[in-house]
Design a protein around this motif. Structure first.
Motif, short mmCIF file in Angstrom:
data_model
loop_
_atom_site.label_atom_id
_atom_site.label_comp_id
_atom_site.label_asym_id
_atom_site.label_seq_id
_atom_site.Cartn_x
_atom_site.Cartn_y
_atom_site.Cartn_z
N ILE A 291 0.40 11.14 2.09
CA ILE A 291 1.63 11.27 2.69
C ILE A 291 2.09 9.76 3.21
CG2 ILE A 291 2.87 11.89 4.56
CD1 ILE A 291 1.25 14.56 4.70
N GLY A 292 1.00 8.83 3.84
CA GLY A 292 1.41 7.65 4.43
C GLY A 292 1.71 6.86 3.17
N THR A 293 0.99 6.85 1.95
CA THR A 293 1.24 5.98 0.67
C THR A 293 2.54 6.35 0.40
OG1 THR A 293 -1.20 5.87 0.32
CG2 THR A 293 0.31 5.16 -1.52
N SER A 294 2.84 7.66 0.24
CA SER A 294 4.12 8.05 -0.52
C SER A 294 5.32 7.72 0.21
CB SER A 294 4.25 9.60 -0.56
OG SER A 294 3.35 9.95 -1.40
N LEU A 295 5.12 7.54 1.75
CA LEU A 295 6.32 7.36 2.58
C LEU A 295 6.48 5.73 2.79
CD1 LEU A 295 8.45 7.93 4.55
CD2 LEU A 295 6.38 7.72 6.43
N ALA A 296 5.17 4.99 2.41
CA ALA A 296 5.58 3.42 2.35
C ALA A 296 5.99 3.24 1.22
CB ALA A 296 4.11 3.01 2.60
N PHE A 297 5.85 3.62 0.06
CA PHE A 297 6.44 3.29 -1.31
C PHE A 297 7.84 3.68 -1.12
CE2 PHE A 297 8.25 5.14 -5.06
CZ PHE A 297 8.28 4.05 -6.02
N VAL A 298 8.37 4.59 -0.53
CA VAL A 298 9.68 5.30 -0.48
C VAL A 298 10.56 4.00 0.38
CG1 VAL A 298 11.43 6.83 0.29
CG2 VAL A 298 9.70 7.51 -0.75
N VAL A 299 10.09 3.77 1.60
CA VAL A 299 10.37 2.94 2.41
C VAL A 299 10.76 1.40 1.87
CG1 VAL A 299 10.27 1.78 4.49
CG2 VAL A 299 10.19 4.10 4.44
N PHE A 300 9.62 1.00 1.25
CA PHE A 300 9.53 -0.39 0.46
C PHE A 300 10.37 -0.39 -0.70
CE2 PHE A 300 7.70 -3.33 -2.60
CZ PHE A 300 7.75 -4.58 -1.59
N TYR A 301 10.34 0.43 -1.48
CA TYR A 301 11.17 0.22 -2.83
C TYR A 301 12.59 0.38 -2.67
CZ TYR A 301 12.19 0.25 -7.79
OH TYR A 301 12.54 -0.25 -8.83
N PHE A 302 12.94 1.52 -1.63
CA PHE A 302 14.37 1.92 -1.46
C PHE A 302 15.07 1.04 -0.44
CE2 PHE A 302 12.90 5.23 -3.94
CZ PHE A 302 13.86 5.37 -5.02
N ILE A 303 14.16 0.35 0.60
CA ILE A 303 14.81 -0.31 1.64
C ILE A 303 14.49 -1.88 1.69
CG2 ILE A 303 15.41 -0.16 4.24
CD1 ILE A 303 14.59 2.76 4.23
N VAL A 304 13.16 -2.06 1.82
CA VAL A 304 12.58 -3.31 2.08
C VAL A 304 12.83 -4.30 0.77
CG1 VAL A 304 10.79 -4.66 2.72
CG2 VAL A 304 10.98 -2.38 4.02
N TYR A 305 12.32 -3.80 -0.18
CA TYR A 305 12.28 -4.49 -1.35
C TYR A 305 13.66 -5.04 -1.92
CZ TYR A 305 11.33 -6.33 -6.03
OH TYR A 305 11.20 -6.87 -7.13
N PRO A 306 14.95 -4.18 -1.95
CA PRO A 306 16.11 -4.33 -2.32
C PRO A 306 16.50 -5.47 -1.38
CG PRO A 306 15.81 -1.94 -2.53
CD PRO A 306 14.45 -2.73 -1.95
N ILE A 307 16.51 -5.48 -0.15
CA ILE A 307 16.92 -6.39 0.94
C ILE A 307 16.22 -7.76 0.44
CG2 ILE A 307 17.11 -6.93 3.07
CD1 ILE A 307 17.48 -4.11 3.97
N ARG A 308 15.19 -7.92 0.33
CA ARG A 308 14.30 -8.97 -0.10
C ARG A 308 14.58 -9.57 -1.23
NH1 ARG A 308 7.82 -8.37 0.29
NH2 ARG A 308 8.67 -7.99 2.68
N LEU A 309 14.89 -8.87 -2.14
CA LEU A 309 15.16 -9.61 -3.51
C LEU A 309 16.69 -9.95 -3.56
CD1 LEU A 309 14.41 -9.57 -6.58
CD2 LEU A 309 15.31 -7.27 -6.95
#
Length: 319
Positions: A291-309
């Motif tokens: 659950i934690g890994t799945s949630l971390a992936f969703v938050v990172f790929y759809f929120i954190v990473y696009p902003i950083r990129l």
């Protein structure tokens, strides 16, 4: 066959291949197969001939070409998920946030409606499902429903069904997004009523720890699918300074790209639901890791990473 006759018979085809080598993978593969067949014949009957060396060289060129094409295709796919998709998601972060808020709102409506009216759960989930689950709870196996059927068949059925739901949500964007919002609402209310049902039986935490093994990714796809549909609807309703038809084409293209983000998540969600969720006795630690890994992936790929990129892209443009 004599070597001279073999050369005379195939010389024209070889010269055409050498002069005009194909740039398309399918045709290149066809040429490679033909040259390998000729090379095999030549090696058998004329092992020391110069024609054997010639055919070996030409076949090697086709092999290298095929390998480079495969590498290029892999690089393009990698670049799509690393750059293009995240930047489009970033462009439509506001729509993504709205869909997320709507999803939470509809889940809350489903939960509190079911809590206030016992018949609401049966209206949403159906009498058959409620009666079956109550029987499972009485037997001490509340999540037995996830153990039915063959694992592989369940995986394929779940994957195809969820793809269908996602595509319908995207397609609803052409009708001003009304079917898209309705689909998101129906799915979210079902989730809320479902959880209320288990909380009523004192099994709320257990249900979350079990269902969110696959639900973390699956529920995320509901929001992403709704985003893809509303991006298309937004372009249709608010074209800005360009023609409405051109805006719709652009919105549809970007909506499709966002919808493509669902496929890997739907695949993994179907895998977890088909192969993992059914094993309700797995350790708590493993459940939390998934659950934690799945949630971390969703938050990172759809929120954190696009902003950083996007920030990195802006800085590179300034430089």
């Amino acid at each position: 066959m004599r070597e001279a006759l073999f050369i005379k018979k195939n010389k024209g085809r070889w010269q055409e291949m050498q002069a005009n080598p194909s740039q398309y993978p399918d045709e290149m593969a066809k040429e490679f197969i033909q040259l390998v067949e000729d090379l095999g014949f030549a090696k058998t009957f004329y092992p020391r001939s110069s024609i054997t060396q010639y055919l070996n060289t030409e076949a090697s060129k086709r092999y290298i070409g095929l390998y480079e094409n495969q590498k290029a295709d892999t690089k393009q796919l990698f670049a799509f998920f690393k750059y293009r998709l995240p930047l489009i998601i970033r462009k439509h972060h506001a729509v993504l946030f709205i869909c997320f808020c709507l999803f939470l709102l509809f889940v809350a409506i489903g939960f509190f409606s079911a809590n206030k009216d016992e018949t609401f759960i049966r209206q949403v989930l159906g009498n058959g499902y409620v009666d079956m689950t109550e029987q499972h709870i009485a037997e001490g196996h509340p999540f037995k429903v996830y153990g039915y059927g063959n694992e592989v068949l369940s995986f394929f059925f779940l994957f195809l069904n969820n793809i269908k739901v996602s595509l319908i949500e995207f397609a609803g964007g052409i009708l001003l997004g009304i079917p898209t919002i309705k689909g998101l609402m129906v799915n979210a209310i079902m989730v809320g009523a479902f959880e209320c049902f288990f909380f009523r039986h004192g099994m709320g935490v257990s249900s979350l720890l079990t269902i969110m093994i696959h639900g973390t990714l699956e529920l995320s796809t509901f929001v992403v699918a709704a985003t893809s549909g509303l991006v298309m609807a937004k372009s249709w309703l608010f074209p800005g300074t360009i023609k409405r038809l051109d805006a719709l084409k652009q919105g549809a293209k970007e909506g499709v790209i966002i919808a493509l983000a669902n496929f890997p998540m739907l695949l993994m969600a179907a895998f977890f639901e088909g192969f993992v969720t059914r094993h309700t006795g797995i350790p708590l630690f493993l459940k939390l890791v998934i659950i934690g890994t799945s949630l971390a992936f969703v938050v990172f790929y759809f929120i954190v990473y696009p902003i950083r990129l996007q920030k990195q892209l802006n800085l590179s443009r300034k430089d």
